[in-house]
Design a protein around this motif. Sequence first.
Motif, PDB file in Angstrom:
ATOM      1  N   HIS A 133      -9.711   0.718   4.157  1.00  0.00           N
ATOM      2  CA  HIS A 133      -8.757   0.552   4.972  1.00  0.00           C
ATOM      3  C   HIS A 133      -9.433   1.802   6.230  1.00  0.00           C
ATOM      4  CE1 HIS A 133      -4.591   2.058   6.275  1.00  0.00           C
ATOM      5  NE2 HIS A 133      -4.466   0.757   5.234  1.00  0.00           N
ATOM      6  N   ASN A 156       1.066  -1.337  -0.142  1.00  0.00           N
ATOM      7  CA  ASN A 156      -0.247   0.158  -0.423  1.00  0.00           C
ATOM      8  C   ASN A 156       0.888   1.565   0.138  1.00  0.00           C
ATOM      9  OD1 ASN A 156      -2.018   2.495   0.389  1.00  0.00           O
ATOM     10  ND2 ASN A 156      -3.359   0.940   2.415  1.00  0.00           N
ATOM     11  N   LEU A 173      -0.312  -7.581   3.400  1.00  0.00           N
ATOM     12  CA  LEU A 173      -0.468  -6.011   3.623  1.00  0.00           C
ATOM     13  C   LEU A 173       0.142  -5.438   3.866  1.00  0.00           C
ATOM     14  CD1 LEU A 173      -2.550  -3.617   1.544  1.00  0.00           C
ATOM     15  CD2 LEU A 173      -3.952  -4.637   3.468  1.00  0.00           C
ATOM     16  N   GLU A 222      -5.789  -5.595  10.438  1.00  0.00           N
ATOM     17  CA  GLU A 222      -4.541  -4.725  10.406  1.00  0.00           C
ATOM     18  C   GLU A 222      -5.067  -4.422  11.572  1.00  0.00           C
ATOM     19  OE1 GLU A 222      -2.395  -3.502   6.249  1.00  0.00           O
ATOM     20  OE2 GLU A 222      -4.452  -1.962   6.940  1.00  0.00           O
ATOM     21  N   ILE A 249       0.102  -0.104  13.346  1.00  0.00           N
ATOM     22  CA  ILE A 249      -0.464   0.475  11.524  1.00  0.00           C
ATOM     23  C   ILE A 249       1.066   1.123  11.790  1.00  0.00           C
ATOM     24  CG2 ILE A 249      -1.124   1.685  10.184  1.00  0.00           C
ATOM     25  CD1 ILE A 249      -3.667   0.632   9.661  1.00  0.00           C
ATOM     26  N   GLY A 250       1.535   0.899  10.961  1.00  0.00           N
ATOM     27  CA  GLY A 250       2.840   2.026  11.129  1.00  0.00           C
ATOM     28  C   GLY A 250       4.240   1.911  12.419  1.00  0.00           C
ATOM     29  N   LYS A 291      -0.561   4.056   0.042  1.00  0.00           N
ATOM     30  CA  LYS A 291      -0.193   5.178   0.746  1.00  0.00           C
ATOM     31  C   LYS A 291      -0.228   6.354   0.584  1.00  0.00           C
ATOM     32  CE  LYS A 291      -0.600   2.928   5.308  1.00  0.00           C
ATOM     33  NZ  LYS A 291      -0.618   2.431   6.504  1.00  0.00           N
ATOM     34  N   ALA A 322       3.418  -1.183   4.276  1.00  0.00           N
ATOM     35  CA  ALA A 322       3.055  -0.109   3.749  1.00  0.00           C
ATOM     36  C   ALA A 322       5.207   0.312   4.221  1.00  0.00           C
ATOM     37  CB  ALA A 322       2.311   0.469   4.295  1.00  0.00           C
ATOM     38  N   SER A 323       4.678   0.624   5.673  1.00  0.00           N
ATOM     39  CA  SER A 323       6.476   1.210   5.626  1.00  0.00           C
ATOM     40  C   SER A 323       7.358   0.929   6.084  1.00  0.00           C
ATOM     41  CB  SER A 323       5.531   2.245   6.842  1.00  0.00           C
ATOM     42  OG  SER A 323       5.278   1.051   8.298  1.00  0.00           O
ATOM     43  N   ALA A 364       0.079  -4.789   8.760  1.00  0.00           N
ATOM     44  CA  ALA A 364       0.411  -3.721  10.422  1.00  0.00           C
ATOM     45  C   ALA A 364       1.987  -4.545  11.101  1.00  0.00           C
ATOM     46  CB  ALA A 364      -0.286  -3.652  11.811  1.00  0.00           C
ATOM     47  N   GLY A 365       3.388  -3.065  10.402  1.00  0.00           N
ATOM     48  CA  GLY A 365       4.184  -3.397  11.148  1.00  0.00           C
ATOM     49  C   GLY A 365       4.908  -4.068  10.941  1.00  0.00           C
TER      50      GLY A 365
HETATM   51  O1  G3P Z   1      -2.423  -1.186   4.273  1.00  0.00           O
HETATM   52  C1  G3P Z   1      -1.438  -1.207   5.222  1.00  0.00           C
HETATM   53  C2  G3P Z   1      -1.508  -0.983   6.201  1.00  0.00           C
HETATM   54  O2  G3P Z   1      -1.879  -0.176   6.717  1.00  0.00           O
HETATM   55  C3  G3P Z   1       0.140  -1.628   7.313  1.00  0.00           C
HETATM   56  O3  G3P Z   1       0.775  -0.192   7.605  1.00  0.00           O
HETATM   57  O4  G3P Z   1       2.990   0.320   7.872  1.00  0.00           O
HETATM   58  O5  G3P Z   1       2.089  -0.843   9.239  1.00  0.00           O
HETATM   59  O6  G3P Z   1       2.806  -1.650   6.984  1.00  0.00           O
HETATM   60  P1  G3P Z   1       2.617  -0.403   8.237  1.00  0.00           P
END
Ligand code: G3P
Length: 225
Positions: free
Chosen positions: A96, A12, A203, A144, A149-150, A14, A205-206, A183-184
């Motif tokens: 989301h 993602n 799924l 998630e 998340i993040g 983002k 992102a960061s 998430a994480g």
């Molecule tokens: O959509 C993926 C997300 O919300 C998880 O984010 O940065 O924790 O990988 P992250």
Amino acid sequence: MSKIKAPIVILNFKTYLESSGEKALELSKALESVSYESGITMVAAPQTTDIFRINDETNIPIFAQHIDPVSPGGNTGSNLMEALIESGINGTLLNHSEQRMRLADIAEVIQRTKEQKITSVVCTNNIETSAAAATLNPEFVAVEPPELIGSGIPVSQAEPEIVEGTVNKVKEINKKIKVLCGAGIATGDDMKAAMDLGASGVLLASGIILSKNPKTALLDLVSKI
Ligand code: G3P
């Protein structure tokens, strides 16, 4: 139904600057090359502005980050499914935690993804909402916990019971629905833990987008499955 095969990694993008514009294209090329090397399906979920170009210059599946429950016509500022498909998407995230939707709207958009033969991934925050999402019959449910998340704390290792509980509950409702977790998540160990709990992929992102070298991070992510 579209042909998105598990195991699957959905990145993602983002609205990070590190995954916008030129960098969105670079990241998509990294996904393409790691997918080619590993044989694992890698999906880009970029901002709407980057979809057309990524579709033009790579060969990876692309998901929208969100689709609005609107039909063609007067809906200024909305994400129209038909236009996104024409730009090159093969599927979409829905609900989301950074873009929550009303239940009736999720149901309507899932129905339209089926008509258009694109993939739907409904994001949820716990076992109960995952069960509710499963009754709407999407292709994937992605659980998630928002607080992770993040955070850099992987859900698959910090809260394995949420992943396992979601897999069990969703499969009770409909065996065909695949469960992802997010998430994480950042490393090969995080992804392996997710798969061991019954998830069909992740799924994230960061952990990749903000890493020094996203391609190296992606290679590590899939190194243990
Ligand atoms: O959509 C993926 C997300 O919300 C998880 O984010 O940065 O924790 O990988 P992250």
